[in-house]
Design an enzyme around this catalytic site. Structure first.
Site, PDB file in Angstrom:
ATOM      1  N   GLU A 180      -5.643  13.549   1.126  1.00  0.00           N
ATOM      2  CA  GLU A 180      -6.142  12.652   2.494  1.00  0.00           C
ATOM      3  C   GLU A 180      -5.995  11.573   1.126  1.00  0.00           C
ATOM      4  O   GLU A 180      -7.464  11.546   0.977  1.00  0.00           O
ATOM      5  CB  GLU A 180      -6.524  12.753   3.485  1.00  0.00           C
ATOM      6  CG  GLU A 180      -6.267  13.696   3.919  1.00  0.00           C
ATOM      7  CD  GLU A 180      -7.783  13.884   5.441  1.00  0.00           C
ATOM      8  OE1 GLU A 180      -7.697  13.460   6.377  1.00  0.00           O
ATOM      9  OE2 GLU A 180      -8.395  14.953   4.826  1.00  0.00           O
ATOM     10  N   ARG A 223     -11.797  28.217  -0.773  1.00  0.00           N
ATOM     11  CA  ARG A 223     -12.114  27.941  -1.454  1.00  0.00           C
ATOM     12  C   ARG A 223     -13.393  27.777  -2.482  1.00  0.00           C
ATOM     13  O   ARG A 223     -14.068  28.834  -2.446  1.00  0.00           O
ATOM     14  CB  ARG A 223     -12.398  26.369  -0.483  1.00  0.00           C
ATOM     15  CG  ARG A 223     -13.683  26.447   0.100  1.00  0.00           C
ATOM     16  CD  ARG A 223     -14.365  25.614   1.571  1.00  0.00           C
ATOM     17  NE  ARG A 223     -14.400  24.545   0.932  1.00  0.00           N
ATOM     18  CZ  ARG A 223     -14.867  23.319   1.399  1.00  0.00           C
ATOM     19  NH1 ARG A 223     -14.046  22.862   3.436  1.00  0.00           N
ATOM     20  NH2 ARG A 223     -14.271  21.651   0.935  1.00  0.00           N
ATOM     21  N   LYS A 245     -16.972  13.805   1.465  1.00  0.00           N
ATOM     22  CA  LYS A 245     -17.414  11.881   1.327  1.00  0.00           C
ATOM     23  C   LYS A 245     -18.200  11.079   2.208  1.00  0.00           C
ATOM     24  O   LYS A 245     -18.402  10.999   1.666  1.00  0.00           O
ATOM     25  CB  LYS A 245     -15.886  11.953   2.182  1.00  0.00           C
ATOM     26  CG  LYS A 245     -14.446  12.417   1.238  1.00  0.00           C
ATOM     27  CD  LYS A 245     -13.044  12.097   2.344  1.00  0.00           C
ATOM     28  CE  LYS A 245     -12.176  12.847   1.294  1.00  0.00           C
ATOM     29  NZ  LYS A 245     -10.933  13.464   2.035  1.00  0.00           N
TER      30      LYS A 245
END
Length: 818
Positions: free
Chosen positions: A313, A528, A538
Site C-alpha cells: 500500500e 511475518r 505506520k
C-alpha cells in the site's frame, strides 16, 4: 428517494428465547452434552463400530474415526459397498486400502469408483492407491478414462519372480566391485531403490527378499568384521563455506556472498508449492466445472511460468518485515525462472502520496530486484467495476446502508438489506458511482462468511477524494478484500504469497474468483518477520516523529528500510538476514543483533578501512625524524587481502589518539599507552613512549609528549593503537536501541505505552571527531570500517564543508545485548 426507490429499514427482528440447557449423557465414563457431536459419535450405532473393527482397525482407531463425521461416513460407505461386491466380510488387507482411500480422498464423488477397484482386486497395493489418488487429484472435473487410469495405476501389471530376479541381478552386477570391497557395510537401500525404479509395480517385500538372497550368495554369511560398528567418515563438502555458512556465488559475472540455503529455500520443490497450472492440487482450492478451462487458458498466456507479485500500500515507508516479503516474492520467482510484479495497492486515496510510490520502488530496486512490470490496482478500476456489476447480477452482492460503526466488531448484526432485489442493488450501485450518496451512506457488500466469521465484507465504499492516478474519475473505491484476488487473476499470478494474518481471507479469495468465473490463483501464507526493541506500525512511527523521539521515517534508529539504508545497512545484509530467518509458516520474532551480525559479515568484505578518533588527545612526537615533515604511510584498504589496494595517510610530528588509549595510572591488565608502557602506531612501523604529560589548569590531560622508535629496534609493544594526523573534522552519530524493553507495545511489559519506553541515550553525537583524509570527498551511503571502532556510513546530511557519519554497527556485538 433515490432513483425512484424508497429506502425503508425492515421491521425489527423478534427476540428469540434461549433454549434450556440440554441434559448430559454418560458415555464410556465421560459426561457429554446430549445432542453434541461428541455424544452423537460416542453413542452411535454399534454396528458402525463393529464394521470398522471388521476392517482391521484397532478399537481406539475405530472410535477416533467415529468422532470424525465426514471420515466415518466415507468409510462406512466404502465398507458396505465392498461387502456388497464381495458378498462377504472385508478382510484386513482390503480394509487397510479402504481406510487409506476414505481418509485421503478429497472428492467423495469418486469414492465408489475406487472402492470397486479395490474390492475386485484391481488395486492391491499402497503404491497403486497412491497412484489412484494422484490421478483423481490431477483430473478433478473430467470423466475418468478407465484405460488411462489403469495404465497410470499399474492395473493388471504382473511382475514375475523372474523379472525381479533379473532386475536385482543387474543392480548387484553394477555395484559388484564396491559390494566386495565394503561387504555388508554397503548401503543396501541403494540396491533396493535401483531395483524398484526398474520395476515400479513390484512388491517391495519380494524385492527386499531377493536382494538379501543375492547379496548373501555373493558375500556369504556375515563375519565378525562385518558386525563391527562402522566408523563415520567425515562429510565431504563440494565447496567450503565460511564459518557463517555463506558461499561465494557467481552471478552475471559478479561474485557476491549468499547464504547457502537461499535458493534451496525458495525453489518450488523445497517449498512444496503447486506447479503453475496445477492449482487444483492445493489443499482447499475450490474446483468448479470451468476450472480446468480457465487453467488451460492461464497456461496459454503464461507458458507455465511462475508469476508472483509484491503488492504494498503506498501510504507509508517499507519496514524490515516488508524485506522478507520482497525477498520471498521476487526471490521465489527468480529461483524458479519466473517473474514478479510490483503492484501498488492504491485503493485508499486519502492516505496515498507520491513520495511513498517513489520510495517503495526505490527500496525494491535497492534490495537488488527489478520488477517485471510496475502496476497499480487503479489500472484495473474499470474492469473491477464491471465485475462488481456482474457480481450483483449473479446475486452475490448487494448495496447496504448500515453505518461503519454497525458492521464493526466480531459479531455485527446481519444487514437488513441483504436480500434486496438484484435490480434495486444495480440501480443503487450506479447511483453510488454517480455521487448521489454521501460518504458512509452506502456500501457494496459481498454475500459470504469469511474464515474468521466476518460476514459480508465490503467490496466498494464512497470516498470523495481525488486519486493519485485516476484523478476525479471515481468517487467509489474497491476494498482490499475485493481488489486483491481479482488483480492477481488479471495478472495471471500463479502464487499469491502473503503473511499469515491474511489466512482468514483465503476462502473469500477463492470464493470471489469462482463467483465471477475467472481464473483463480492460489494464496499461500507464511509467517511475518518481527524484530524486538522496535515498532513498525505506520501510526506509531508518526507518533514518534510528532513527539520528537525520532527525526522522520528514515531516522537510523528505526527499522524502516529507508532508515536502515541511511544507517549504512547493505542491501545484501538484509537479504541474507531474511534468508537466515527462512521461509516459515510460524511468525518469527528475532533479536536485532542477528541482523547486526549479517551486516558485519557483508561490511567486513565491502567496507575499506580508515582511521578515526572520536575523543581526540593531542600527541607530539618530540624526536620525529628531522629530515621529514610528513611521512606518507600506506594503509591497506582490506588488511586480509592487500590485493584490494592501499591508500595514503600523512604521518606528522603531531598526531591524535583516542583519550581511552592512554592511562596516566593504568589498571591491572591495561595494555595500551601509559608511562613506562609504549605502544605501536598502526601501519607506521614506529613505537611511541610517553616522556611528558601536559595538563590544563583543571588538571585534565591536554597533550602528551612522546618519543618514537623504529619497530625493528624497539621491544615489541603489548598493543597497537590507531591514530590520525592532519585530519578532517567530522560529525559522528552513534546509535543505540530506540526502546528499553523487548516489546515496547506490550502493556504488560510497558504499562505507560511505547512512547514512555524511548531510550534517552539512543543517540549520541560527536560533533568534532577526527578522521583521516582518505575519506575526503566520500558520497552519502559510502561505507568504511573505522579501525577498532566499528562500521560507519556517510549520512545524506553531509556537505562540502563537513562530513557526517552514522555508526552502522560496532565491530563486535556487545555481550550485554545478546
Amino acid at each position: 428517494l433515490v432513483s425512484g426507490i424508497i429506502l425503508r429499514r425492515p421491521p425489527p427482528r423478534r427476540l428469540v428465547r434461549l433454549a434450556e440447557p440440554k441434559p448430559c449423557l454418560n458415555v464410556g465414563g465421560r459426561r457429554v452434552v446430549e445432542g453434541s457431536s461428541m455424544a452423537a459419535t460416542e453413542a452411535a450405532d454399534p454396528d458402525s463400530l463393529r464394521l470398522f473393527l471388521g476392517l482391521g482397525l484397532s478399537e481406539s482407531k475405530a472410535r477416533e474415526t467415529l468422532r470424525n463425521e465426514a471420515l466415518s461416513a466415507s468409510l462406512r460407505q466404502a465398507a458396505l459397498q465392498a461387502q456388497s461386491l464381495l458378498g462377504s466380510a472385508v478382510d484386513k488387507t482390503l480394509g487397510t486400502l479402504l481406510y487409506s482411500v476414505a481418509s485421503r480422498l478429497k472428492d467423495p464423488k469418486h469414492l465408489g469408483f475406487l472402492v470397486e477397484y479395490i474390492a475386485t482386486k484391481k488395486i492391491v497395493t499402497d503404491l497403486q492407491v497412491n497412484a489412484a489418488l494422484e490421478y483423481i487429484k490431477s483430473h478433478p472435473v473430467e470423466t475418468i478414462d478407465p484405460t488411462d487410469f489403469d495404465r497410470f495405476c499399474g492395473v493388471g501389471v504382473v511382475v514375475t519372480p523372474e523379472q525381479i530376479e533379473e532386475a536385482v541381478e543387474a543392480v548387484i552386477s553394477k555395484h559388484r566391485a564396491q559390494l566386495l570391497s565394503e561387504r555388508y557395510r554397503f548401503n543396501m537401500g541403494l540396491l533396493m531403490g535401483e531395483a524398484r525404479s526398474k520395476l515400479k509395480w513390484a512388491d517391495g517385500k519380494i524385492i527386499k527378499n531377493e536382494v538379501d538372497l543375492q547379496v548373501l550368495h555373493l558375500l556369504g554369511p556375515k563375519t565378525e568384521a562385518d558386525l563391527e560398528k562402522k566408523t563415520k567418515a567425515p562429510k565431504v563438502r563440494a565447496a567450503e563455506p565460511d564459518k557463517k555458512g555463506k558461499m561465494a556465488v557467481m552471478e552475471n559475472g559478479d561474485v557476491y556472498q549468499e547464504t547457502k540455503s537461499l535458493m534451496e529455500q525458495l525453489r518450488g520443490e523445497a517449498l512444496k508449492f503447486h506447479k503453475p497450472g496445477e492449482n487444483y492440487k492445493t489443499e482447499g482450492y475450490v474446483v468448479t466445472p470451468n476450472t480446468m478451462n480457465l487453467l488451460k487458458r492461464h497456461l496459454e498466456i503464461t507458458g507455465g511460468q511462475v508469476r508472483t507479485r509484491f503488492p504494498p500500500e503506498p501510504n507509508g515507508i517499507l519496514h524490515i518485515g516488508h524485506a522478507k516479503a520482497i525477498n520471498f516474492n521476487f526471490g521465489f520467482a527468480k529461483a524458479n525462472g519466473g517473474i514478479c510484479f510490483l503492484r501498488y495497492d492504491d485503493t485508499n486515496p486519502e492516505k496515498e502520496e507520491e513520495k511513498y510510490f517513489t520510495a517503495i520502488r526505490d527500496i525494491v530496486e535497492w534490495l537488488g530486484y527489478t520488477p517485471y512490470a510496475v502496476t497499480h490496482a487503479s489500472d484495473y478500476f474499470d474492469q473491477l467495476y464491471a465485475w462488481a456489476v456482474d457480481l450483483i447480477r449473479r446475486g452475490h452482492a448487494y448495496v447496504c446502508h448500515q453505518k461503519v460503526e454497525e458492521i464493526k466488531g466480531h459479531n455485527p448484526p446481519p444487514s437488513p438489506w441483504r436480500d434486496r432485489p438484484v435490480e434495486e442493488s444495480l440501480l443503487l450501485f450506479e447511483d453510488m458511482r454517480k455521487g448521489k450518496f454521501a460518504e458512509g451512506e452506502a456500501t457494496l457488500r459481498m454475500k459470504l462468511v469469511m474464515e474468521d466469521g466476518k460476514m459480508d465484507p465490503v467490496a466498494y465504499r464512497i470516498k470523495y477524494t481525488p486519486h493519485h492516478c485516476t484523478g476525479d474519475k471515481w468517487c467509489i473505491y474497491p476494498t482490499y478484500d475485493y481488489t486483491h484476488c481479482l488483480c492477481d487473476s488479471l495478472e495471471n499470478i500463479t502464487h499469491s504469497l502473503c503473511t499469515k494474518e491474511f489466512q482468514a481471507r483465503r476462502s473469500s479469495y477463492f470464493w470471489l474468483c469462482n463467483a465471477l468465473d475467472v481464473y483463480c490463483p492460489v494464496q499461500w501464507e507464511y509467517g511475518r518477520l518481527n524484530l524486538l526493541y522496535t515498532v513498525v506500525s505506520k501510526r506509531k512511527i508518526i507518533r514518534l516523529v510528532e513527539a520528537g523521539a525520532v527525526r522522520d521515517w528514515d531516522d537510523p534508529r528505526l527499522f524502516t528500510l529507508t532508515a536502515l539504508r541511511r544507517r549504512g545497512f547493505p542491501a545484501e545484509a538484509i537479504n541474507n538476514f531474511c534468508a537466515r530467518v527462512g521461509v516459515t509458516v510460524a511468525q518469527c520474532t528475532m533479536e536485532p543483533h542477528m541482523l547486526d551480525a549479517c551486516v558485519r559479515d557483508v561490511l567486513n568484505e565491502q567496507a575499506p578501512r580508515a582511521m578515526a578518533v572520536l575523543e581526540p588527545l593531542r600527541v607530539t612526537i618530540t624526536n620525529f625524524p628531522e629530515e621529514h615533515k610528513t611521512i606518507d604511510v600506506l594503509v591497506p584498504n582490506f588488511p586480509a587481502d592487500e590485493n584490494k589496494g592501499f591508500h595514503k595517510v600523512p604521518f606528522q610530528p603531531t598526531i591524535f589518539i583516542e583519550q581511552s588509549d592512554f592511562r596516566e595510572v593504568p589498571d591491572k591488565g591495561y595494555k595500551r599507552l601509559a608511562p613506562g608502557q609504549p605502544v605501536g602506531l598502526r601501519h607506521t612501523g614506529y613505537v611511541i613512549a610517553v616522556q611528558n604529560i601536559i595538563k590544563d589548569s583543571d588538571g585534565c590531560i591536554r597533550e602528551l609528549e612522546v618519543t618514537c622508535t623504529k619497530s625493528e629496534v624497539a621491544e615489541k609493544p603489548k598493543a597497537f593503537i590507531h591514530w590520525v594526523s592532519d585530519p578532517l573534522v567530522c560529525e559522528v552519530r552513534q546509535y543505540e536501541r530506540l526502546f528499553l524493553h523487548k516489546n515496547p507495545e506490550d502493556p504488560a511489559e510497558v504499562p505507560g505505552g511505547f512512547l514512555s519506553d524511548v531510550n534517552p541515550d539512543s543517540l549520541s553525537v560527536v560533533e568534532k571527531a577526527l578522521v583521516d583524509r582518505s575519506v575526503s570527498g566520500a558520497k552519502p551511503f559510502t561505507k568504511f570500517q573505522f579501525e577498532r571502532l566499528g562500521y560507519f556510513s556517510v549520512d545524506p546530511d553531509t556537505t562540502n564543508a563537513k562530513l557526517v557519519f552514522n555508526r552502522t554497527v560496532t565491530l563486535k556485538e556487545d555481550p550485554g545485548k545478546v
